[in-house]
Design a protein around this motif. Structure first.
Motif, mmCIF file in Angstrom:
data_model
loop_
_atom_site.group_PDB
_atom_site.id
_atom_site.type_symbol
_atom_site.label_atom_id
_atom_site.label_comp_id
_atom_site.label_asym_id
_atom_site.label_seq_id
_atom_site.Cartn_x
_atom_site.Cartn_y
_atom_site.Cartn_z
ATOM 1 N N TYR A 118 0.843 -0.987 0.152
ATOM 2 C CA TYR A 118 0.080 -0.240 0.371
ATOM 3 C C TYR A 118 1.036 1.239 -0.300
ATOM 4 O O TYR A 118 1.322 1.618 1.131
ATOM 5 C CB TYR A 118 -0.677 -0.113 1.395
ATOM 6 N N ASN A 119 1.205 1.361 -1.079
ATOM 7 C CA ASN A 119 1.909 3.383 -1.276
ATOM 8 C C ASN A 119 1.035 4.113 -1.986
ATOM 9 O O ASN A 119 0.866 4.832 -2.439
ATOM 10 C CB ASN A 119 3.315 2.799 -2.268
ATOM 11 N N ARG A 121 0.766 7.486 0.248
ATOM 12 C CA ARG A 121 0.440 8.669 1.144
ATOM 13 C C ARG A 121 -0.221 9.374 1.173
ATOM 14 O O ARG A 121 -0.842 10.372 0.154
ATOM 15 C CB ARG A 121 1.819 9.593 0.830
ATOM 16 N N LEU A 122 -1.006 9.262 2.281
ATOM 17 C CA LEU A 122 -2.377 10.918 2.924
ATOM 18 C C LEU A 122 -2.145 11.517 4.153
ATOM 19 O O LEU A 122 -1.661 10.983 5.338
ATOM 20 C CB LEU A 122 -3.782 9.720 3.232
ATOM 21 N N PRO A 123 -1.998 12.512 4.170
ATOM 22 C CA PRO A 123 -2.308 13.376 5.093
ATOM 23 C C PRO A 123 -4.126 12.193 6.652
ATOM 24 O O PRO A 123 -4.638 11.957 5.892
ATOM 25 C CB PRO A 123 -2.752 14.495 4.761
ATOM 26 N N LYS A 124 -3.262 12.519 7.486
ATOM 27 C CA LYS A 124 -4.004 12.286 8.541
ATOM 28 C C LYS A 124 -5.197 13.339 8.132
ATOM 29 O O LYS A 124 -5.252 14.269 9.384
ATOM 30 C CB LYS A 124 -3.993 12.141 10.099
ATOM 31 N N GLU A 133 -7.414 6.936 7.128
ATOM 32 C CA GLU A 133 -6.299 5.453 6.937
ATOM 33 C C GLU A 133 -7.725 4.845 7.027
ATOM 34 O O GLU A 133 -6.768 3.245 6.936
ATOM 35 C CB GLU A 133 -5.757 6.176 8.241
ATOM 36 N N ARG A 136 -6.707 2.258 4.592
ATOM 37 C CA ARG A 136 -6.343 1.328 3.987
ATOM 38 C C ARG A 136 -6.607 -0.244 5.311
ATOM 39 O O ARG A 136 -6.236 -1.503 4.756
ATOM 40 C CB ARG A 136 -5.190 1.215 4.701
ATOM 41 N N ASN A 153 -0.712 1.717 -5.896
ATOM 42 C CA ASN A 153 0.450 2.662 -5.599
ATOM 43 C C ASN A 153 -0.272 4.279 -6.150
ATOM 44 O O ASN A 153 -0.922 3.862 -7.393
ATOM 45 C CB ASN A 153 1.837 1.850 -6.419
ATOM 46 N N TYR A 156 0.759 9.840 -8.032
ATOM 47 C CA TYR A 156 0.403 11.239 -7.682
ATOM 48 C C TYR A 156 -0.529 11.540 -7.304
ATOM 49 O O TYR A 156 -1.489 10.828 -7.804
ATOM 50 C CB TYR A 156 1.344 12.360 -8.765
#
Length: 195
Positions: A118-119, A121-124, A133, A136, A153, A156
């Motif tokens: 799980y690539n 990237r997310l802000p909380k 989150e 995931r 993946n 961007y």
């Protein structure tokens, strides 16, 4: 051959009933009490051409975690049950989906061995009341219970809604590809003779 399944899960935290037809037309009837997840499951069904019905109740007064995770469990179970011994299916699927500024890719192997990469990237942050989150947790539960190797993946992207929507759409399209029958395949797509 019918590739359908109905799965129920009842715990002290959730009550879920899910029906799935892999060879559907993308029709969905989803009510989970988690609006963002409803949106994701509706588009998952549409873009994977699966018929999907989900009715879920959970302890959402605490938070959405148990409901989201348990729906991932039940969807994984239903897919696994509907696929049976996996005879004649392609096994592998891959899809890349753009969503405005975002590009997400999912590759899947219906191997019988669960592994999630799980690539993403997310802000909380939250989308509405949905903690991002939890996506995931959903994908991990699905991976474990389907017993699949799933790589998600995001190359961007900036908008968290676009990122997760592209992930769910790519997953649906990759699963549609992996679950398709191929008349050239006799038995299962493995030199071992079993998946």
């Amino acid at each position: 051959m019918s590739r359908k399944a109905v799965v129920e899960r009842i715990t002290k935290e959730t009550q879920i009933k899910l029906s799935l037809d892999i060879d559907g037309a993308g029709e969905a009837k989803v009510c989970t009490s988690v609006p963002f997840l409803d949106h994701m499951l509706n588009l998952f069904a549409r873009h994977g051409l699966f018929n999907l019905e989900v009715e879920a109740k959970g302890d959402i007064d605490i938070d959405f975690h148990h409901t989201v995770e348990d729906i991932g469990i039940v969807l994984g179970d239903a897919l696994k049950k509907a696929l049976g011994d996996k005879s004649g299916i392609r096994r592998y699927g891959q899809a890349s989906v753009p969503m405005d500024e975002t590009l997400a890719s999912v590759a899947i192997d219906l191997s019988g061995r669960p592994y999630l990469v799980y690539n993403v990237r997310l802000p909380k942050v939250k989308i509405g009341e949905f903690d991002v989150e939890l996506a995931r947790e959903f994908f991990q539960a699905l991976t474990n219970n389907l017993a699949a190797n799933i790589h998600i993946n995001v190359m961007y992207g900036d908008n968290v809604h676009h990122i997760l929507e592209a992930c769910f759409k790519a997953l649906a399209r990759a699963l549609d590809q992996a679950t398709r029958h191929d008349p050239r395949i006799s038995g299962v797509m493995s030199t071992k003779g079993k998946l």
